[in-house]
Motif scaffolding. Sequence first.
Motif, PDB file in Angstrom:
ATOM      1  N   TRP A  22      59.657 -39.320  10.075  1.00  0.00           N
ATOM      2  CA  TRP A  22      58.207 -39.631  10.241  1.00  0.00           C
ATOM      3  C   TRP A  22      58.921 -41.030  10.943  1.00  0.00           C
ATOM      4  CZ3 TRP A  22      56.554 -44.844   8.837  1.00  0.00           C
ATOM      5  CH2 TRP A  22      57.319 -45.696   7.928  1.00  0.00           C
ATOM      6  N   HIS A 121      51.803 -36.825   6.184  1.00  0.00           N
ATOM      7  CA  HIS A 121      50.856 -36.588   5.413  1.00  0.00           C
ATOM      8  C   HIS A 121      50.325 -38.336   4.485  1.00  0.00           C
ATOM      9  CE1 HIS A 121      54.666 -36.589   2.754  1.00  0.00           C
ATOM     10  NE2 HIS A 121      55.222 -36.122   3.719  1.00  0.00           N
ATOM     11  N   GLU A 122      51.357 -39.927   4.973  1.00  0.00           N
ATOM     12  CA  GLU A 122      51.151 -40.110   3.760  1.00  0.00           C
ATOM     13  C   GLU A 122      49.517 -40.822   4.748  1.00  0.00           C
ATOM     14  OE1 GLU A 122      54.012 -42.630   1.861  1.00  0.00           O
ATOM     15  OE2 GLU A 122      54.670 -39.947   0.379  1.00  0.00           O
ATOM     16  N   ARG A 123      49.091 -41.676   3.747  1.00  0.00           N
ATOM     17  CA  ARG A 123      47.908 -42.610   4.309  1.00  0.00           C
ATOM     18  C   ARG A 123      48.750 -43.568   5.338  1.00  0.00           C
ATOM     19  NH1 ARG A 123      42.593 -44.378   4.190  1.00  0.00           N
ATOM     20  NH2 ARG A 123      42.294 -46.220   5.208  1.00  0.00           N
ATOM     21  N   ARG A 124      49.680 -44.193   5.366  1.00  0.00           N
ATOM     22  CA  ARG A 124      50.670 -45.335   6.302  1.00  0.00           C
ATOM     23  C   ARG A 124      51.646 -44.439   6.936  1.00  0.00           C
ATOM     24  NH1 ARG A 124      56.428 -46.011   4.377  1.00  0.00           N
ATOM     25  NH2 ARG A 124      57.230 -44.716   3.163  1.00  0.00           N
ATOM     26  N   HIS A 125      51.319 -42.870   7.264  1.00  0.00           N
ATOM     27  CA  HIS A 125      52.417 -42.501   7.650  1.00  0.00           C
ATOM     28  C   HIS A 125      51.247 -42.445   9.395  1.00  0.00           C
ATOM     29  CE1 HIS A 125      55.406 -40.673   5.518  1.00  0.00           C
ATOM     30  NE2 HIS A 125      55.137 -41.778   5.701  1.00  0.00           N
ATOM     31  N   ILE A 126      49.800 -42.455   8.857  1.00  0.00           N
ATOM     32  CA  ILE A 126      49.053 -41.698   9.582  1.00  0.00           C
ATOM     33  C   ILE A 126      48.741 -42.661  10.366  1.00  0.00           C
ATOM     34  CG2 ILE A 126      46.604 -41.164  10.047  1.00  0.00           C
ATOM     35  CD1 ILE A 126      48.711 -38.494   8.928  1.00  0.00           C
ATOM     36  N   GLU A 127      48.346 -44.100   9.442  1.00  0.00           N
ATOM     37  CA  GLU A 127      48.010 -45.504  10.353  1.00  0.00           C
ATOM     38  C   GLU A 127      48.843 -45.494  11.302  1.00  0.00           C
ATOM     39  OE1 GLU A 127      46.391 -48.155   7.396  1.00  0.00           O
ATOM     40  OE2 GLU A 127      44.512 -47.110   7.255  1.00  0.00           O
ATOM     41  N   TYR A 184      38.769 -48.132  15.011  1.00  0.00           N
ATOM     42  CA  TYR A 184      39.576 -47.501  13.406  1.00  0.00           C
ATOM     43  C   TYR A 184      40.362 -48.635  13.424  1.00  0.00           C
ATOM     44  CZ  TYR A 184      41.938 -45.672   9.635  1.00  0.00           C
ATOM     45  OH  TYR A 184      42.437 -45.288   8.768  1.00  0.00           O
ATOM     46  N   VAL A 188      39.553 -51.552   9.567  1.00  0.00           N
ATOM     47  CA  VAL A 188      40.720 -51.171   8.444  1.00  0.00           C
ATOM     48  C   VAL A 188      41.667 -52.798   8.407  1.00  0.00           C
ATOM     49  CG1 VAL A 188      40.476 -49.393   7.868  1.00  0.00           C
ATOM     50  CG2 VAL A 188      42.419 -49.822   9.245  1.00  0.00           C
TER      51      VAL A 188
END
Length: 211
Positions: A22, A121-127, A184, A188
């Motif tokens: 990632w 696939h984790e929230r921190r990855h996406i953000e 976005y 956040v």
Amino acid sequence: MRDLLLVGIFLAVLPIALRHTWIGVLLWTWLSIMNPHRLTFGFAQDAPFAAAAAGVIFLSLFITRDKLRMPWSPPVIVLFLFVFWMCITTAFALDPGDSWHQLNKVLKIQLVTAIALMALHERRHIELFIWVNALSIGFYGFKGGLYTLTTGGGGRVWGPAGSFIADNNHLAVAVIMVIPLLNYLRTVATHKYLRLGLLLLMVFCAFSALG
């Protein structure tokens, strides 16, 4: 100096990208969208940084201990069907030469996109992925917006030479598309000055599109 700085950052991130796919995806995204090598003036300007990053991503698939899995959700399936449809339509294109050349570039991007779907696939990855995308384009939005304001709209804003957003219209589309991502991130963000900075960047992106 810029060349050495960019090479230093690239070489520093490579070992981490080998261990974590990632991270490699984030590195490739930054290099492909922002094209920081186009901001240099020496040997790094034409160096294949994105291709090298893609090679590291493929190697990391066999080295990383991170969990990789494909999220077979409806949007992902539609994306793959769309890529398949592009291959079919290219086979029947009126201008096969240019069409196959363009398809080759698109398939390379979609291949890394498929790996990104497996790795992020984790929230921190996406953000973090959103941060990289938003700030890579936002850099040119800020730069172009500032130029538009200081010249009173008298100059035209261009993207980095040799990139997908080199054309002024392409860059305008990119900075407009990135405004919702910046919004976005603003919602956040926990620090008020960061939220204010992102709001100002959105404004600069709007002026950049006008320029």
